[in-house]
Scaffold this motif. Structure first.
Motif, PDB file in Angstrom:
ATOM      1  N   MET A   1       2.374   1.664  -3.492  1.00 44.49           N
ATOM      2  CA  MET A   1       1.377   2.154  -4.442  1.00 44.49           C
ATOM      3  C   MET A   1       1.098   3.643  -4.226  1.00 44.49           C
ATOM      4  SD  MET A   1       0.686  -0.127  -6.596  1.00 44.49           S
ATOM      5  CE  MET A   1      -0.703   0.668  -7.364  1.00 44.49           C
ATOM      6  N   MET A   2       1.037   4.065  -2.969  1.00 44.67           N
ATOM      7  CA  MET A   2       0.810   5.474  -2.670  1.00 44.67           C
ATOM      8  C   MET A   2       1.943   6.329  -3.240  1.00 44.67           C
ATOM      9  SD  MET A   2       1.725   8.236  -0.507  1.00 44.67           S
ATOM     10  CE  MET A   2       2.629   7.413   0.761  1.00 44.67           C
TER      11      MET A   2
ATOM     12  N   GLU B   1       1.536   6.478  -7.059  1.00 46.13           N
ATOM     13  CA  GLU B   1       0.408   7.346  -7.409  1.00 46.13           C
ATOM     14  C   GLU B   1       0.733   8.813  -7.146  1.00 46.13           C
ATOM     15  OE1 GLU B   1      -2.837   3.876  -6.331  1.00 46.13           O
ATOM     16  OE2 GLU B   1      -2.352   5.419  -4.858  1.00 46.13           O
TER      17      GLU B   1
ATOM     18  N   ALA C   1      -4.713  10.217  -9.094  1.00 44.29           N
ATOM     19  CA  ALA C   1      -3.957   9.606 -10.201  1.00 44.29           C
ATOM     20  C   ALA C   1      -4.913   9.137 -11.295  1.00 44.29           C
ATOM     21  CB  ALA C   1      -3.099   8.453  -9.697  1.00 44.29           C
ATOM     22  N   ALA C   2      -6.002   8.502 -10.907  1.00 42.06           N
ATOM     23  CA  ALA C   2      -6.966   8.020 -11.899  1.00 42.06           C
ATOM     24  C   ALA C   2      -7.609   9.186 -12.652  1.00 42.06           C
ATOM     25  CB  ALA C   2      -8.036   7.167 -11.217  1.00 42.06           C
TER      26      ALA C   2
ATOM     27  N   GLN D   1       0.833  -1.205   0.000  1.00 42.37           N
ATOM     28  CA  GLN D   1       0.000   0.000   0.000  1.00 42.37           C
ATOM     29  C   GLN D   1       0.868   1.256   0.000  1.00 42.37           C
ATOM     30  OE1 GLN D   1      -3.340   0.187  -0.328  1.00 42.37           O
ATOM     31  NE2 GLN D   1      -3.370  -2.022  -0.538  1.00 42.37           N
TER      32      GLN D   1
ATOM     33  N   ARG E   1      -3.771   7.362   0.850  1.00 42.84           N
ATOM     34  CA  ARG E   1      -3.778   6.467  -0.314  1.00 42.84           C
ATOM     35  C   ARG E   1      -5.069   6.631  -1.119  1.00 42.84           C
ATOM     36  NH1 ARG E   1      -3.388   1.118  -2.505  1.00 42.84           N
ATOM     37  NH2 ARG E   1      -3.535   1.704  -4.672  1.00 42.84           N
ATOM     38  N   ARG E   2      -6.163   6.799  -0.427  1.00 43.90           N
ATOM     39  CA  ARG E   2      -7.449   7.000  -1.122  1.00 43.90           C
ATOM     40  C   ARG E   2      -7.367   8.242  -2.009  1.00 43.90           C
ATOM     41  NH1 ARG E   2     -10.914   5.926   2.798  1.00 43.90           N
ATOM     42  NH2 ARG E   2     -10.401   7.836   3.892  1.00 43.90           N
TER      43      ARG E   2
ATOM     44  N   THR F   1      -4.555   9.778  -3.199  1.00 51.79           N
ATOM     45  CA  THR F   1      -3.600   9.629  -4.306  1.00 51.79           C
ATOM     46  C   THR F   1      -4.168   8.738  -5.402  1.00 51.79           C
ATOM     47  OG1 THR F   1      -2.396   7.805  -3.229  1.00 51.79           O
ATOM     48  CG2 THR F   1      -1.543  10.045  -2.901  1.00 51.79           C
ATOM     49  N   ARG F   2      -4.893   7.686  -5.010  1.00 53.49           N
ATOM     50  CA  ARG F   2      -5.491   6.774  -6.006  1.00 53.49           C
ATOM     51  C   ARG F   2      -6.514   7.511  -6.856  1.00 53.49           C
ATOM     52  NH1 ARG F   2      -6.651   2.688  -2.780  1.00 53.49           N
ATOM     53  NH2 ARG F   2      -8.567   3.648  -2.100  1.00 53.49           N
TER      54      ARG F   2
END
Length: 105
Positions: A19-20, A23, A93-94, A16, A86-87, A89-90
């Motif tokens: 991934m953060m 992103e 990024a999307a 996690q 993380r929420r 950045t996700r």
């Protein structure tokens, strides 16, 4: 005797976090390209970029404090702190990747 932590939990936290980081780098790159004029960002992107930080970090601190007060293990406290960031950045990024794929005009 030192406490032991499940390896799977530590691996999940590491994944996690990685991934953060990826992103966040994607978001910074796309926003920089927008500021340079290479991409056409949303007119409110710079305002959004600044405004979202305080909220995300406050949510992160609150989640970490709640986990710590509940007596959770350090890796669980770290995971709780990471989740709101993380929420964000996700989602960013999307959204920015979708916007970058649209033709200019």
């Amino acid at each position: 005797m030192a406490p032991t932590f499940p390896l799977a939990d530590m691996m999940k936290l590491s994944w996690q976090m990685g991934m953060m980081v990826v992103e966040a780098q994607t978001v910074m790159t796309l926003r920089t390209l927008g500021m340079m004029g290479v991409l056409t960002p949303h007119p409110q992107e710079n305002q959004r970029m600044v405004a979202e930080k305080g909220v995300a970090f406050a949510q992160s601190a609150q989640a970490a404090a709640m986990a710590a007060m509940q007596g959770k293990h350090p890796h669980e406290v770290a995971a709780a702190a990471l989740q709101p960031i993380r929420r964000r950045t996700r989602v960013n990024a999307a959204r920015l990747t979708r916007a970058a794929k649209k033709p200019r005009g």
